[in-house]
Design a protein around this motif. Structure first.
Motif, mmCIF file in Angstrom:
data_model
loop_
_atom_site.group_PDB
_atom_site.id
_atom_site.type_symbol
_atom_site.label_atom_id
_atom_site.label_comp_id
_atom_site.label_asym_id
_atom_site.label_seq_id
_atom_site.Cartn_x
_atom_site.Cartn_y
_atom_site.Cartn_z
ATOM 1 N N LEU A 26 0.839 -1.189 0.000
ATOM 2 C CA LEU A 26 0.000 0.000 0.000
ATOM 3 C C LEU A 26 0.877 1.243 0.000
ATOM 4 O O LEU A 26 1.499 1.587 1.014
ATOM 5 N N GLU A 37 -8.490 1.027 2.970
ATOM 6 C CA GLU A 37 -7.902 0.064 2.026
ATOM 7 C C GLU A 37 -7.355 -1.148 2.769
ATOM 8 O O GLU A 37 -7.437 -2.281 2.276
ATOM 9 N N ILE A 38 -6.818 -0.950 3.955
ATOM 10 C CA ILE A 38 -6.351 -2.092 4.750
ATOM 11 C C ILE A 38 -7.523 -3.030 5.033
ATOM 12 O O ILE A 38 -7.421 -4.252 4.857
ATOM 13 N N GLN A 41 -8.608 -4.945 1.850
ATOM 14 C CA GLN A 41 -7.703 -6.044 1.490
ATOM 15 C C GLN A 41 -7.852 -7.208 2.463
ATOM 16 O O GLN A 41 -7.824 -8.373 2.063
ATOM 17 N N TRP A 42 -8.028 -6.909 3.753
ATOM 18 C CA TRP A 42 -8.238 -7.985 4.718
ATOM 19 C C TRP A 42 -9.545 -8.721 4.435
ATOM 20 O O TRP A 42 -9.592 -9.949 4.509
ATOM 21 N N VAL A 48 -1.297 -7.138 3.955
ATOM 22 C CA VAL A 48 -0.904 -5.814 3.486
ATOM 23 C C VAL A 48 0.519 -5.485 3.924
ATOM 24 O O VAL A 48 1.006 -5.950 4.959
#
Length: 400
Positions: A26, A37-38, A41-42, A48
């Motif tokens: 990232l 965004e974290i 993605q998780w 990440v």
């Protein structure tokens, strides 16, 4: 923003395109978009790798490749990266985070944390600090380091509010307080330079000793342990501390799973930290309660004329001198003493810098005479990284 829920349970059923876990680098500035965004993605089942925005774009991309990231995600673009090196330790289903830390060598070392290890740390810290959803955390540390990332995880764990600001000055601190922020995590230089006494709670990472406001807690830990696991010298619940041959060893359920390039060097789940310290009774009536006092990195110890000098103690004394704004103490080669104590000092007022004799006398008022600096280097600034740690190579160059 209201923090997203922390994922530390088993994977949900996902479309086939996300069945193979990937590492997503990232490349985004600290802010709500990065935190979101974290979570995204998780939720997609990926791990990440936050990249340090203080580095150049080319250096950030190089770290992403070295850590074996599959994709590089920026604010407005996404790029597939070359196939990761086959020698890297493979990711596993619960892996959540890779933190690239250079340590003292400058060579990136990827620390891999799982959803479980992050959740363990959040639970332990929340119990010790009595954290709740009514708290409001202010994130001012780089999220590419475990200290900053830990703020996100703690806020998410309790459902607390989280606001972010990558710049720390008196104005941003005041604005955060006016917005209702109550909790924050900082580095020692922030405490020295700014007044944080009106916050409900301030965690100070990397703090070994010295004076702190009554609302502050000194934390000790490593990237490998998920951040601080010893608060004001006392380990968090479920954390164990030993001192063997002077070296601090830690065992904690928040321990990282592996390095990206090699297994974690654990012995029976114990991690040798490379820090030297002692365990001391908290009082004469509590012999079964020991407090950890960290003296410093083994390599930091200065042996001058056969005497041992810990730089941190000298730094703390010099910082109390009215003419000193910032300081770092290191050993430099000396023909007579083997090593000499050298003080790198930023003067509070350039027109009236302190002299070596002034500083020697100030140190000798409270410390042994051999702790007093024998050399003084006046400089415009102390070279530090984004966490306030002294950059040793750049500091050494100042004395050349």
């Amino acid at each position: 923003m209201r923090s997203p829920s922390l994922r530390h349970d088993s994977r949900r059923t996902r479309p086939s395109v996300a069945d193979v876990q990937q590492l997503v680098a990232l490349d985004m500035p600290v802010g709500d978009a990065l935190v979101g965004e974290i979570t995204r993605q998780w939720d997609s089942g990926h791990a990440v790798l936050p990249l340090d925005q203080r580095m150049t774009p080319a250096a950030r991309r190089r770290v992403a490749v070295q850590m074996g990231a599959n994709r590089l995600r920026s604010t407005d673009s996404e790029e597939d990266l070359p196939e990761p090196d086959a020698s890297l330790v493979a990711l596993e289903s619960d892996d959540a985070l890779v933190i690239a830390t250079s340590g003292s060598t400058g060579t990136p070392k990827g620390v891999v944390h799982t959803h479980a290890s992050l959740a363990h740390h959040a639970r332990m810290a929340s119990r010790r600090l009595s954290l709740s959803a009514t708290d409001h955390w202010w994130l001012c540390l780089p999220i590419a380091h475990i200290g900053g990332f830990g703020v996100v995880v703690r806020a998410a764990h309790t459902g607390a509010r989280l606001t972010v600001n990558a710049h720390v000055d008196d104005q941003s601190i005041a604005a955060a307080r006016e917005a209702g922020a109550t909790h924050t995590s900082v580095v020692p230089t922030h405490v020295v330079r700014h007044d944080l006494r009106d916050w409900k709670l301030v965690l100070v990472g990397g703090q070994r000793a010295g004076q702190l406001p009554t609302n502050a807690i000194a934390t000790y830990g490593l990237t490998e342990t998920g951040g601080g696991v010893v608060y004001d010298g006392m380990p968090l619940d479920d954390v164990e501390v030993r001192v063997v041959d002077g070296e601090v060893l830690l065992r904690t359920p928040s321990m990282a799973r592996t390095y990206r390039h090699a297994p974690l060097p654990l012995v029976d789940s114990w991690l040798a930290t490379g820090d030297l310290g002692v365990l001391e009774p908290t009082s004469s009536d509590a012999r079964d309660r020991l407090r950890l006092r960290v003296e410093g990195r083994r390599d930091d110890l200065i042996v001058t004329g056969g005497n041992k000098v810990w730089p941190y103690a000298v730094e703390q004394r010099l910082l109390s001198h009215p003419l000193v704004a910032d300081v770092a103490v290191r050993g430099v080669p000396d023909n007579e003493f083997g090593s000499a104590v050298c003080a790198f000092v930023v003067a509070r007022h350039t027109a009236t810098p302190p002299t070596l004799e002034m500083l020697r006398g100030h140190v000798k008022e409270t410390l042994a005479a051999y702790c007093a600096p024998r050399r003084l280097v006046l400089c415009d600034r102390i070279p530090r990284n984004s966490l306030g740690k002294v950059i040793a190579a750049e500091l050494s160059a100042l004395s050349a």
